[in-house]
Enzyme design. Sequence first.
Site, PDB file in Angstrom:
ATOM      1  N   GLN A 265       3.917  20.431  35.770  1.00  0.00           N
ATOM      2  CA  GLN A 265       4.719  20.411  34.549  1.00  0.00           C
ATOM      3  C   GLN A 265       4.912  21.820  34.005  1.00  0.00           C
ATOM      4  OE1 GLN A 265       7.195  18.985  32.476  1.00  0.00           O
ATOM      5  NE2 GLN A 265       5.942  17.311  33.279  1.00  0.00           N
ATOM      6  N   HIS A 268       7.835  24.111  34.973  1.00  0.00           N
ATOM      7  CA  HIS A 268       9.210  23.811  34.530  1.00  0.00           C
ATOM      8  C   HIS A 268       9.779  24.933  33.678  1.00  0.00           C
ATOM      9  CE1 HIS A 268      10.923  20.079  35.741  1.00  0.00           C
ATOM     10  NE2 HIS A 268       9.816  19.410  35.527  1.00  0.00           N
ATOM     11  N   GLU A 332       6.294  12.749  26.862  1.00  0.00           N
ATOM     12  CA  GLU A 332       7.379  12.366  27.765  1.00  0.00           C
ATOM     13  C   GLU A 332       6.795  11.721  29.029  1.00  0.00           C
ATOM     14  OE1 GLU A 332       9.262  15.729  29.512  1.00  0.00           O
ATOM     15  OE2 GLU A 332      11.002  14.603  30.230  1.00  0.00           O
ATOM     16  N   HIS A 333       5.800  12.404  29.614  1.00  0.00           N
ATOM     17  CA  HIS A 333       5.106  11.858  30.787  1.00  0.00           C
ATOM     18  C   HIS A 333       3.640  11.646  30.436  1.00  0.00           C
ATOM     19  CE1 HIS A 333       8.343  14.518  32.445  1.00  0.00           C
ATOM     20  NE2 HIS A 333       8.582  13.422  33.168  1.00  0.00           N
ATOM     21  N   ASP A 366       9.569  12.133  39.150  1.00  0.00           N
ATOM     22  CA  ASP A 366      10.638  13.109  38.927  1.00  0.00           C
ATOM     23  C   ASP A 366      11.763  12.945  39.944  1.00  0.00           C
ATOM     24  OD1 ASP A 366       9.300  14.188  36.823  1.00  0.00           O
ATOM     25  OD2 ASP A 366       8.442  15.873  37.937  1.00  0.00           O
ATOM     26  N   HIS A 425      35.022  -9.977   1.571  1.00  0.00           N
ATOM     27  CA  HIS A 425      34.315 -10.618   2.686  1.00  0.00           C
ATOM     28  C   HIS A 425      34.256 -12.124   2.452  1.00  0.00           C
ATOM     29  CE1 HIS A 425      32.951  -6.645   3.788  1.00  0.00           C
ATOM     30  NE2 HIS A 425      32.251  -7.119   4.797  1.00  0.00           N
TER      31      HIS A 425
END
Length: 845
Positions: A265, A268, A332-333, A366, A425
Site C-alpha cells: 500500500q 502507491h 478503504e482496505h 487490486d 399536491h
Amino acid sequence: MTAPDLAVIDWSALDEAGRSAALSRPRQLRDATQLDAVRAILAAVRARGDEALREFGTRFDHCTLDRFEVTDSEFAAAESGVDAGVRAAMGSAIARVEAFHAAQLPAPLRVDTAPGVRCEQVIRPIDRVGLYAPAGSAPLPSTVWMLGVPARLAGCTQIVLATPPRSDGSADPSILVAAKLCGISRVFKLGGAQAIGAMAYGTETVPRCAKLFGPGNTWVTAAKLEVAADPEGAAIDMPAGPSEVLVIADDSADAAFVAADLLAQAEHGADSQVLLLSPSERLLAAVAREVAAQVALLPRREIALAALAHARLIRVASLDEAVQVSERYAPEHLIVNTHDARALLPGISNAGSIFLGAWSPETVGDYCAGPNHVLPTLGFARAFGGVGVDSFLRRVNVQELSAEGLRAIGGDAMVLARAESLEAHARAVDVRLAKLALPEPHPHPTVGHPALESPVCTSMCSRSPARDGAARNPGSPLEGEGSTGASMSLLARARPELAAFKPYASARRAGFEARIRLDANESPWDLREEGVDIDAGLNRYPSPQPADLRARLAALYGADPAQLWIGRGSDEAIDLLLRAFCRAGRDNVVAFAPTFGMYRIGSALQGADYRALALDADDDFALDPEKLLDLCDDDTKLVIVCSPNNPTGTLYHGQLIEQLAATLAGRALLLVDEAYVEFAGVPSASALIERHANVGVLRTLSKAHALAGERLGTLIAREEIIELVGRIAAPYPLPTLSVRAALAALDANALLRTQARIALLVDERERMGKMLALSPFVRKVWPSSANFLLVRFDDSRAAFERLLAAGILVRDFSTQPGLANCLRITIGKPDENDALLVALAGEAR
Ligand code: PMP
C-alpha cells in the site's frame, strides 16, 4: 531516506484526543490556487472545447494533439507494446472480475403495496459514462477493467475512457489493450482536469457523459468534485482520496506477510496510509523489523518511505478492540490476518474491501480476484460502498394505480400533502377522487319512487340524469308540463324590492387580487407568522363562496357548481330563502306537521304566515299532495317538504315531489330539505332542477358526513335563485376554518368511510326498530328513512327519564301536536344503541 522508526502506539494509554490523532489521515492539501486553476480549466473547456483541450495538452502533457481519440491503428500498435504474459493475465483477471460483477446484476422487482397499487423498480443503465484511467508515473490498466467491466455488464450504451497522453502523443499501450479487452472502443488521450471537463460538458469530439468514474491525482479529484456540484456537469462515482490499508493481525500472523502488505500500500504514493493493529507485542516488533528490511529492497522505496512517515503500529488489548478501532477509522482496505479471521467479519461494517486470512493479500483484490478495487477512502466507507454494477445503473421507480388503488391510498397522500402545506399536491389526487366519486350514469335514471328502484345509490353521489345526457324518465306524466314549467322563472315571485336590491359590496366580492391588500380593513399581520398556533391567513376575510369547496360539494352532490350556495348549515339557507321570497304580513309558507321546527320559526321571524298540513300519525304521516296544494294560494312563496322528514323519518321522495314541483311551477319554490337523504338510499331531488325551475334542495354535512361542527349546508337550485340568495347573504358567511376542514375531510376515502358509516347506521336503525317494537312499553315505532326513529311509548316521560338516568339523552316530542308520548331516538353506535335497549329494558322491572 532511511526506514522510519515505526514506534508502537499503545491504544489503551491514549486519551480521546490521542486516539483521534493516532487515526488521523495525512492532511489533504486544499489549495485555493489549485482550485481556482481547476475552475479556470473547466470553464475554458466548456467555452472553447477542443481548442482549449489542445492548449492544456501542450501545457500539461507536453504534447500537442490534432486528434484526441485513439485510432484503430493506435489500438493495433498497442498490442505489440504489451507483453504476452501480461495480456494473458489481464484476460483472466477480466474474466474473474466479470464473473463476480455479473452476479451483481439486480433483478427488477414488482410489489403490489395495496390492492390496485402496483409498484415496480425497473433497472436502466446510465447511457453515457466516462472513465478515467490515470497514467503518469504508474499507469493503472487495472482501473480500466474495474470500471469497464461493470459498465459493459450494466448495459451502458456509450463508454468513454480518458487517459493522459505520453509526451510522444501516444496512449499507454497497457491501458489501450485493457480497454480493447473490455470492449471499450472510444478512448481519448486526455488527462487531468481538462479530461474531466471534456467528459462532463462534452466538446466537438468528446461526448458528454452523465457520470464519471475513476481515480486520479488532486487535479482530477478537484475537477470531479467541481463538475459534480454543477447541475449541468456530471455525477461522479465518489470522492477519491489517497489509498489506505489497515491490517489486523494476531500472534499467528507471519510478520513478513504483514510487512509486505503494508508496503504494497505504501508504494502507491507518499500520501498513502498504512496501519497495523495487533494485541501481540511480539508481532508488532517483528513487523517493524520486517518493514525496515523489505522497504530497502523496493524499487519505489522512496515513495514507500514517505508513506511510512504516517504509518501507525498500534497495540490493542484484544482483537475485539482492534475491530472497534478499525470501525472508527473505516479503512478503504482491511486485511484481517488472524488465526480465525472470519470470526471477526460479523463485527465489521466500515470498510471498503476486506481480505480475510493469511492467504488473502490486498494485491489480489487490486487486480484479479473479482471484486472491484475502486473503493471509498478518507473514511467514506462509513457511508459508501465500492464501485459495482449498480454504480452504472439507475433504479427507476414505476407506480401504476387503478381507480381502486387511488381510492385505497389517495386519502393518505392528501392528508400527508396538506400536513406539508402542499395544497397543489393534495389537489392532484383530489381532482381524480372527486371524479371517481361520481357514479356511472344510471341506465334508467329515475326520480320515481326510488326506495323501490334504487336501493343502493345514496344521493351522496347522485347526479342529474338530464345533465348526464341520459334519457329522462319516460314514464313521468308531467314530462311535457315540466318542460314548459321548467323555464318559468321564479324570480318574479321573490320579494319585489329585492329586484333592485344591491348587495353589500364587500371587499372580496369585488373580485380583485393584489399583492398588497389594503381594501378590507383587515389586520396586515398573520398571527400564524407570529408563532401563534393557528391556521395561516386568518387575518383575512374568506372568500364568500370558495370555488374549491363549491367544486367539491358540486361533485359530491352531482350538481353544477353554479347551482350551489353554501352557508353556515342548511339553517342559513332556509332563513335566506324565507327572507328572499316572503313579504312580511302578506306572503305565506306551506309545509306539513310534524316537521323540522325551524321552518315555522324562520317564517314567523320573517312575518310570513306559516300553514302546516297536519299529518296523521296513525296513517304513518302519509302526505296527500292535493291537500298540501289546497293550502296554497297566490301568496304562497315557499312549499317545504322535508324528506326524509324530521322527526318522523318518513320519506316523500318520488312522484309526489315531482307532482308538487310541476303544479307549483312559476308560483312557489318547492324546497326539498334532504338533510337526511343519505340514509334513505334514494337519488336526490336535485335531479329535478333541470326540468323544474322552482325546485330547491337542501343538503348538509351535519348528518351523514359527520361534520355538524363545521356548520356547512348547501342550497342547490337554479342559478337565478342562487344569485338572489348570494345577494342577501352576509358578506362572508363561511369561516375559513370550516372551509379548510371540509376540504380536508371530504376526500374520496372519507366518502368511502361515510358510505360505510351510513350502511352501519341503516342496519342499526332497522335493528333498533325491531328491538324497540318488542318492548312492552313501546306502542309504535314508525318506519324511518333517516338516522333516527320516532317511537311512541305508553309513557314517554317515564321512558325519557329512565334513559336520562342511564346517561342517555333522546329528544322529547311528546308536547307536539299529534306526537303525544313520542320520543325521537337518534341512531348511535351499536354499543350506544345497546345501552339504550338495556336502559329501557330496565324500565320493565
Ligand atoms: N333540516 C333538517 C330537516 C334538520 O333536521 C336540520 C338539523 N337538525 C337542519 C335542516 C339544519 O341542518 P344544518 O346543520 O345543515 O344547519
